[in-house]
Write a protein that holds these residues in place. Structure first.
Motif, PDB file in Angstrom:
ATOM      1  N   LEU A  98       0.796  -1.255  -0.026  1.00  0.00           N
ATOM      2  CA  LEU A  98       0.020  -0.046   0.190  1.00  0.00           C
ATOM      3  C   LEU A  98       0.671   1.375  -0.072  1.00  0.00           C
ATOM      4  O   LEU A  98       0.714   2.235  -0.959  1.00  0.00           O
ATOM      5  N   LEU A  99       1.986   1.172   0.771  1.00  0.00           N
ATOM      6  CA  LEU A  99       2.893   2.361   0.910  1.00  0.00           C
ATOM      7  C   LEU A  99       3.437   2.369  -0.411  1.00  0.00           C
ATOM      8  O   LEU A  99       3.572   3.680  -0.975  1.00  0.00           O
ATOM      9  N   PHE A 100       4.169   1.256  -0.881  1.00  0.00           N
ATOM     10  CA  PHE A 100       4.697   1.642  -2.211  1.00  0.00           C
ATOM     11  C   PHE A 100       3.967   2.019  -3.330  1.00  0.00           C
ATOM     12  O   PHE A 100       4.383   2.979  -4.133  1.00  0.00           O
ATOM     13  N   GLY A 101       2.757   1.589  -3.385  1.00  0.00           N
ATOM     14  CA  GLY A 101       1.649   2.052  -4.602  1.00  0.00           C
ATOM     15  C   GLY A 101       1.655   3.361  -4.592  1.00  0.00           C
ATOM     16  O   GLY A 101       1.463   4.345  -5.585  1.00  0.00           O
ATOM     17  N   LEU A 102       1.212   3.917  -3.185  1.00  0.00           N
ATOM     18  CA  LEU A 102       0.872   5.174  -2.891  1.00  0.00           C
ATOM     19  C   LEU A 102       2.062   6.286  -3.416  1.00  0.00           C
ATOM     20  O   LEU A 102       1.939   7.234  -4.050  1.00  0.00           O
ATOM     21  N   ARG A 103       3.260   5.621  -2.932  1.00  0.00           N
ATOM     22  CA  ARG A 103       4.457   6.618  -3.246  1.00  0.00           C
ATOM     23  C   ARG A 103       4.519   6.699  -4.969  1.00  0.00           C
ATOM     24  O   ARG A 103       4.738   7.774  -5.304  1.00  0.00           O
ATOM     25  N   TRP A 104       4.420   5.752  -5.641  1.00  0.00           N
ATOM     26  CA  TRP A 104       4.438   5.585  -6.998  1.00  0.00           C
ATOM     27  C   TRP A 104       3.510   6.467  -7.489  1.00  0.00           C
ATOM     28  O   TRP A 104       3.852   7.210  -8.434  1.00  0.00           O
ATOM     29  N   PHE A 105       2.064   6.381  -7.209  1.00  0.00           N
ATOM     30  CA  PHE A 105       1.250   7.087  -7.921  1.00  0.00           C
ATOM     31  C   PHE A 105       1.374   8.614  -7.508  1.00  0.00           C
ATOM     32  O   PHE A 105       1.067   9.460  -8.182  1.00  0.00           O
ATOM     33  N   ASN A 106       1.873   9.040  -6.193  1.00  0.00           N
ATOM     34  CA  ASN A 106       2.182  10.340  -5.910  1.00  0.00           C
ATOM     35  C   ASN A 106       3.188  10.762  -6.650  1.00  0.00           C
ATOM     36  O   ASN A 106       3.165  11.997  -7.145  1.00  0.00           O
ATOM     37  N   LEU A 107       4.335  10.412  -7.144  1.00  0.00           N
ATOM     38  CA  LEU A 107       5.250  10.684  -7.922  1.00  0.00           C
ATOM     39  C   LEU A 107       4.951  10.842  -9.376  1.00  0.00           C
ATOM     40  O   LEU A 107       5.083  11.936 -10.008  1.00  0.00           O
ATOM     41  N   HIS A 108       3.943  10.219 -10.035  1.00  0.00           N
ATOM     42  CA  HIS A 108       3.308  10.092 -11.218  1.00  0.00           C
ATOM     43  C   HIS A 108       1.992  11.190 -11.395  1.00  0.00           C
ATOM     44  O   HIS A 108       1.904  11.373 -12.770  1.00  0.00           O
ATOM     45  N   LYS A 109       1.491  11.376 -10.252  1.00  0.00           N
ATOM     46  CA  LYS A 109       0.132  12.333 -10.398  1.00  0.00           C
ATOM     47  C   LYS A 109      -0.595  12.073 -11.671  1.00  0.00           C
ATOM     48  O   LYS A 109      -0.868  12.740 -12.281  1.00  0.00           O
ATOM     49  N   LEU A 110      -1.211  10.912 -11.720  1.00  0.00           N
ATOM     50  CA  LEU A 110      -1.981  10.489 -12.788  1.00  0.00           C
ATOM     51  C   LEU A 110      -3.452  10.841 -12.817  1.00  0.00           C
ATOM     52  O   LEU A 110      -4.091  11.270 -13.958  1.00  0.00           O
ATOM     53  N   GLY A 111      -4.048  11.336 -11.748  1.00  0.00           N
ATOM     54  CA  GLY A 111      -5.570  11.522 -11.591  1.00  0.00           C
ATOM     55  C   GLY A 111      -6.225  10.909 -10.213  1.00  0.00           C
ATOM     56  O   GLY A 111      -5.406  10.444  -9.604  1.00  0.00           O
ATOM     57  N   PRO A 112      -7.575  11.118 -10.363  1.00  0.00           N
ATOM     58  CA  PRO A 112      -8.184  10.536  -9.440  1.00  0.00           C
ATOM     59  C   PRO A 112      -8.130   8.863  -9.249  1.00  0.00           C
ATOM     60  O   PRO A 112      -8.123   8.171 -10.147  1.00  0.00           O
ATOM     61  N   LEU A 113      -7.670   8.657  -7.906  1.00  0.00           N
ATOM     62  CA  LEU A 113      -7.570   7.119  -7.521  1.00  0.00           C
ATOM     63  C   LEU A 113      -8.208   6.512  -6.648  1.00  0.00           C
ATOM     64  O   LEU A 113      -8.747   6.958  -5.860  1.00  0.00           O
ATOM     65  N   ILE A 114      -8.674   5.269  -7.080  1.00  0.00           N
ATOM     66  CA  ILE A 114      -9.347   4.267  -6.164  1.00  0.00           C
ATOM     67  C   ILE A 114      -8.543   3.194  -5.613  1.00  0.00           C
ATOM     68  O   ILE A 114      -7.931   2.631  -6.559  1.00  0.00           O
ATOM     69  N   VAL A 115      -8.375   3.116  -4.553  1.00  0.00           N
ATOM     70  CA  VAL A 115      -7.549   1.927  -3.848  1.00  0.00           C
ATOM     71  C   VAL A 115      -8.203   0.772  -3.372  1.00  0.00           C
ATOM     72  O   VAL A 115      -8.946   0.801  -2.405  1.00  0.00           O
ATOM     73  N   GLU A 116      -7.853  -0.224  -3.652  1.00  0.00           N
ATOM     74  CA  GLU A 116      -8.778  -1.561  -3.453  1.00  0.00           C
ATOM     75  C   GLU A 116      -7.582  -2.555  -2.784  1.00  0.00           C
ATOM     76  O   GLU A 116      -6.688  -2.744  -3.322  1.00  0.00           O
ATOM     77  N   GLY A 117      -8.041  -3.225  -1.609  1.00  0.00           N
ATOM     78  CA  GLY A 117      -7.267  -4.354  -1.315  1.00  0.00           C
ATOM     79  C   GLY A 117      -8.176  -5.075  -0.162  1.00  0.00           C
ATOM     80  O   GLY A 117      -9.305  -4.745   0.303  1.00  0.00           O
ATOM     81  N   ASP A 118      -7.567  -6.383  -0.024  1.00  0.00           N
ATOM     82  CA  ASP A 118      -8.440  -7.164   0.682  1.00  0.00           C
ATOM     83  C   ASP A 118      -8.130  -7.294   2.336  1.00  0.00           C
ATOM     84  O   ASP A 118      -8.658  -8.276   2.958  1.00  0.00           O
ATOM     85  N   SER A 119      -7.126  -6.500   2.386  1.00  0.00           N
ATOM     86  CA  SER A 119      -6.718  -6.347   3.997  1.00  0.00           C
ATOM     87  C   SER A 119      -7.618  -5.392   4.546  1.00  0.00           C
ATOM     88  O   SER A 119      -7.251  -4.104   4.412  1.00  0.00           O
ATOM     89  N   SER A 120      -8.616  -5.710   5.439  1.00  0.00           N
ATOM     90  CA  SER A 120      -9.431  -4.710   6.112  1.00  0.00           C
ATOM     91  C   SER A 120      -8.631  -4.081   7.122  1.00  0.00           C
ATOM     92  O   SER A 120      -8.786  -2.948   7.545  1.00  0.00           O
ATOM     93  N   ASN A 121      -7.509  -4.638   7.666  1.00  0.00           N
ATOM     94  CA  ASN A 121      -6.552  -4.076   8.460  1.00  0.00           C
ATOM     95  C   ASN A 121      -5.903  -2.908   7.803  1.00  0.00           C
ATOM     96  O   ASN A 121      -6.040  -1.681   8.412  1.00  0.00           O
ATOM     97  N   SER A 122      -5.206  -2.934   6.826  1.00  0.00           N
ATOM     98  CA  SER A 122      -4.614  -1.939   6.019  1.00  0.00           C
ATOM     99  C   SER A 122      -5.235  -0.918   5.690  1.00  0.00           C
ATOM    100  O   SER A 122      -5.014   0.338   5.762  1.00  0.00           O
TER     101      SER A 122
END
Length: 190
Positions: A98-122
């Motif tokens: 989750l951290l790695f993907g958010l870092r990558w996405f923030n660096l590239h500033k592509l547009g509106p983002l939906i984050v999906e994961g099957d970890s209810s904790n995260s």
């Protein structure tokens, strides 16, 4: 119940009367029909991006694997990666991609983002200022900082909808190196 007690006494069934009552569907043939949940991943709306993440740990702690997949509104994969996470528990294995993907996405500033994961904790920890295990404090603080910058929509999803990221994470746990694929042509188009 008297009949069940009598049958138990005559046959030597090793179950209590209560167990027999609970298992009565076996005797009567009355089974409740269980609907199988069939779900599939769906691309985001046009102009949005969807980021699926997953992690795994073979043991707790054990050898871990992490993965991310970021796709556009047409379902095209913009970026994917998977690799080993080293020795970690399940919570760390889920928080790190989750951290790695958010870092990558923030660096590239592509547009509106939906984050999906099957970890209810995260998902819950990313949305909260005060929750999470102390050993993940630095990871979770950075995730929350990135969340304030990116403003993604967080979605907890059923594991079956996260099958690509799940398979990549399990594959990553078995490898010694990180693999990443980035489609530069799709990034330029955004």
């Amino acid at each position: 119940m008297a009949i069940i007690a009598w049958a138990k006494a005559k046959t030597g069934i090793p179950y209590s009367v209560g167990d027999i009552l609970r298992m009565s569907h076996s005797v009567t043939g009355e089974y409740k029909r269980v609907e199988k949940i069939t779900t599939a991943w769906k691309p985001p709306s046009e102009g949005f991006f969807k980021f699926n993440f997953d992690g795994c740990s073979f043991g707790n702690p054990g050898a871990g694997g992490i993965s991310d997949v970021i796709r556009d509104g047409n379902g095209n994969t913009i970026m994917s990666f998977s690799g080993p996470a080293g020795l970690c528990d399940a919570n760390e294995a889920e928080a790190r991609p989750l951290l790695f993907g958010l870092r990558w996405f923030n660096l590239h500033k592509l547009g509106p983002l939906i984050v999906e994961g099957d970890s209810s904790n995260s998902i819950a920890w990313a949305a909260s200022r005060c929750a999470g295990p102390w050993k993940l404090t630095n990871i979770l603080d950075e995730i929350r900082d990135l969340m304030r910058s990116i403003h993604p929509q967080l979605v907890h999803m059923h594991r079956s909808m996260n099958s690509t990221a799940d398979a990549l994470a399990k594959d990553g746990a078995r490898r010694a190196h990180m693999d990443a694929i980035v489609d530069e042509s799709l990034i330029r188009d955004c």
